[in-house]
Design a protein around this motif. Structure first.
Motif: not given
Length: 543
Positions: A67, A240, A246, A249, A386, A389-390
């Motif tokens: 990443s 990931k 998750q 995140l 990430d 993006e989320t």
């Protein structure tokens, strides 16, 4: 089993998060045996010899990007080989070394660490990194007089400091021995950030010294490392997909939902395209004052890092008059012990969002920051890409999507590395770039705390940053002496400069950027082309 069957088995194991690798010719599992389902464990045991033979024949030479690497690669492509992500340093060696000694040492280093001979390619399947074991570092030399000091040496390294790495065609590490007649006590090293981070630099220097001194303890440990950076990339891809990732995140999604991008008021309007042109301002907070601040932190049961980050939040609040402040904080991102001594770009950046009320006391802010840091570190494995993006954040060519300000604290004195009878003092070099609008670097030294403000010179005036640096140092002293002070009332020595910035920000919003920036553009054009016409009004004026 044939190759197709082995590939199928490895793919099935990968899909379940079971990572198989070789160590000293033996098959190893990263997962604990008790967590591997019985059927899969039986397949591994039954195919053990075939797996070992296959992996020995097909040692990983190509893979995806991590990443962190993806972010750096994108910036490099967008900026056409910018020098912003060059990591440059000057080593002062305790003994004079010859070019042959250093060349052999670098040859050994490159043979140990695949990432040092890795190149990056844009293929139809996406961007990949590929190990090129044929690459060899050609050590450069620079002759100097014996009495020259570091600043004079740096001036002679101008071409090296401005070198633009080609990620597809270059060896992404360069070195120059500086001395006389093929020997010297100074060594310049530059690496592209896509293959290394700050922790990796220290690892590389330590191994280099160990090779030069034939230190068996370090050499044996380094030579037997089972994992390479591509192994980490593979592991990250698996991680990931896990429930833990998750969950982490989700934490960031909740913590950052509804945030507004925090920006300081600037001296000059922001261009539509991000610029990496930068400068640095340095200062030192002496040991006695640091000790007093540490006493305050101990009374409030927080680390120095939490205390200094809280001071930075106060500074940003007073200069912006905003309460919702997000500061980027880099972390090593080496939680897995097996990757601790692997060279590569592991670093991650955490967006620490703090609500800074002017009516709160410094002690209350420290308590908030303590909780914030603990939560952030507990969820530090999530890649910032990430998170962006989320959250569905729009990307901009003018600035980062999540943060513009960074706080970089180095809690140990990493200036000198010693192995056996040889030592090297590392002097970081400024190559005239800035990755963010503003970065506060804090590191320990024998003199106390080294403070460095790196800033985008297209946004901030030198004098403003100097005053901001002075303010930070004074806040450390003032708040350390009296943590009961409210943020709104703590004395800010250069308050009028903060007010001026706020005034300029309002002007930027009302006045066209082109008109407001005219004097700035004239100055910049003068620096570039002193003989060209400045502007025309009845007659012309040149610079």
């Amino acid at each position: 089993m044939d190759n197709v069957a082995i590939k199928t088995l490895l793919a099935e194991l990968d899909a379940q998060g079971i990572y198989v690798y070789l160590q000293d010719g033996r098959l190893k599992l990263r997962s604990k045996l008790t967590t591997v389902p019985a059927p899969e464990l039986a397949k591994i045991k039954a195919s053990k010899d075939e797996l070992i033979a296959y992996m020995q024949r097909h040692h990983q030479q190509q893979g995806d990007l991590s990443s962190a690497q993806q972010r750096i690669w994108f910036i490099d492509q967008y900026e056409q080989q910018s020098t912003a992500y060059n990591m440059c340093g000057l080593l002062q060696l305790s003994d004079s070394l010859t070019i042959n000694e250093l060349q052999q040492a670098f040859d050994t280093l490159l043979a140990r660490h695949q990432i040092l001979t890795t190149q990056f390619f844009n293929t139809e399947q996406g961007v990949v990194q590929r190990v090129n074991s044929q690459l060899r570092l050609a050590l450069n030399t620079l002759d100097i007089a014996g009495h020259e000091i570091p600043t004079q040496i740096v001036e002679k390294l101008h071409d090296e400091l401005s070198y633009r790495f080609d990620l597809e065609n270059d060896l992404l590490i360069r070195a120059t021995l500086i001395g006389h007649s093929g020997a010297g006590k100074w060594l310049y090293i530059a690496m592209h950030h896509i293959i290394a981070d700050g922790w990796s630099v220290r690892l590389l220097v330590q191994e280099l010294l160990a090779i030069l001194t034939n230190n068996n303890t370090v050499n044996n440990a380094a030579a037997c490392k089972p994992l390479q950076y591509l192994d980490y990339v593979h592991w990250q891809g698996q991680f990931k997909q896990s429930a833990i990732y998750q969950q982490q995140l989700s934490y960031w999604q909740q913590a950052l939902t509804g945030m507004e991008l925090f920006e300081l008021p600037t001296s000059y309007p922001r261009d539509k395209q991000k610029t990496y042109q930068g400068k640095s301002q340095h200062s030192v907070i002496d040991t006695r004052l640091v000790t007093e601040f540490d006493s305050c932190c101990q009374q409030l049961t927080v680390t120095r890092f939490v205390g200094l980050l809280s001071v930075f939040y106060v500074l940003l609040q007073r200069y912006s008059q905003k309460q919702d402040i997000t500061v980027a904080v880099p972390v090593l991102n080496r939680e897995q012990p097996e990757f601790e001594n692997v060279i590569g770009c592991f670093i991650n950046t955490l967006p620490m969002r703090q609500m800074v009320s002017p009516q709160s006391s410094f002690a209350q802010l420290i308590a908030q920051t303590k909780v914030l840091v603990a939560q952030g570190l507990a969820n530090q494995s999530v890649a910032v890409e990430d998170i962006i993006e989320t959250l569905g954040l729009a990307k901009s060519s003018a600035h980062s999507a999540l943060f513009q300000i960074l706080f970089n604290y180095n809690g140990v004195d990493t200036g000198t590395v010693e192995v056996a009878t040889l030592s090297a003092k590392l002097l970081p070099l400024d190559n005239g770039t800035a990755k963010f609008d503003l970065t506060l670097n804090v590191s320990e030294s024998e003199q106390g705390l080294e403070i460095s403000f790196d800033y985008c010179s297209a946004l901030f005036d030198d004098h403003v940053i100097q005053q901001m640096s002075n303010d930070f140092n004074q806040l450390v002293i003032s708040l350390g002496n009296n943590a009961a002070q409210t943020i709104a009332t703590v004395e800010l020595p250069s308050a009028r400069y903060a007010s001026q910035l706020l005034g300029r920000k309002k002007a930027h919003e009302k006045v066209s950027s082109d008109v407001l920036a005219l004097p700035v553009q004239v100055i910049k054009q003068a620096e570039l082309s002193a003989e060209k016409i400045t502007c025309i009004e009845n007659n012309y004026l040149n610079h």
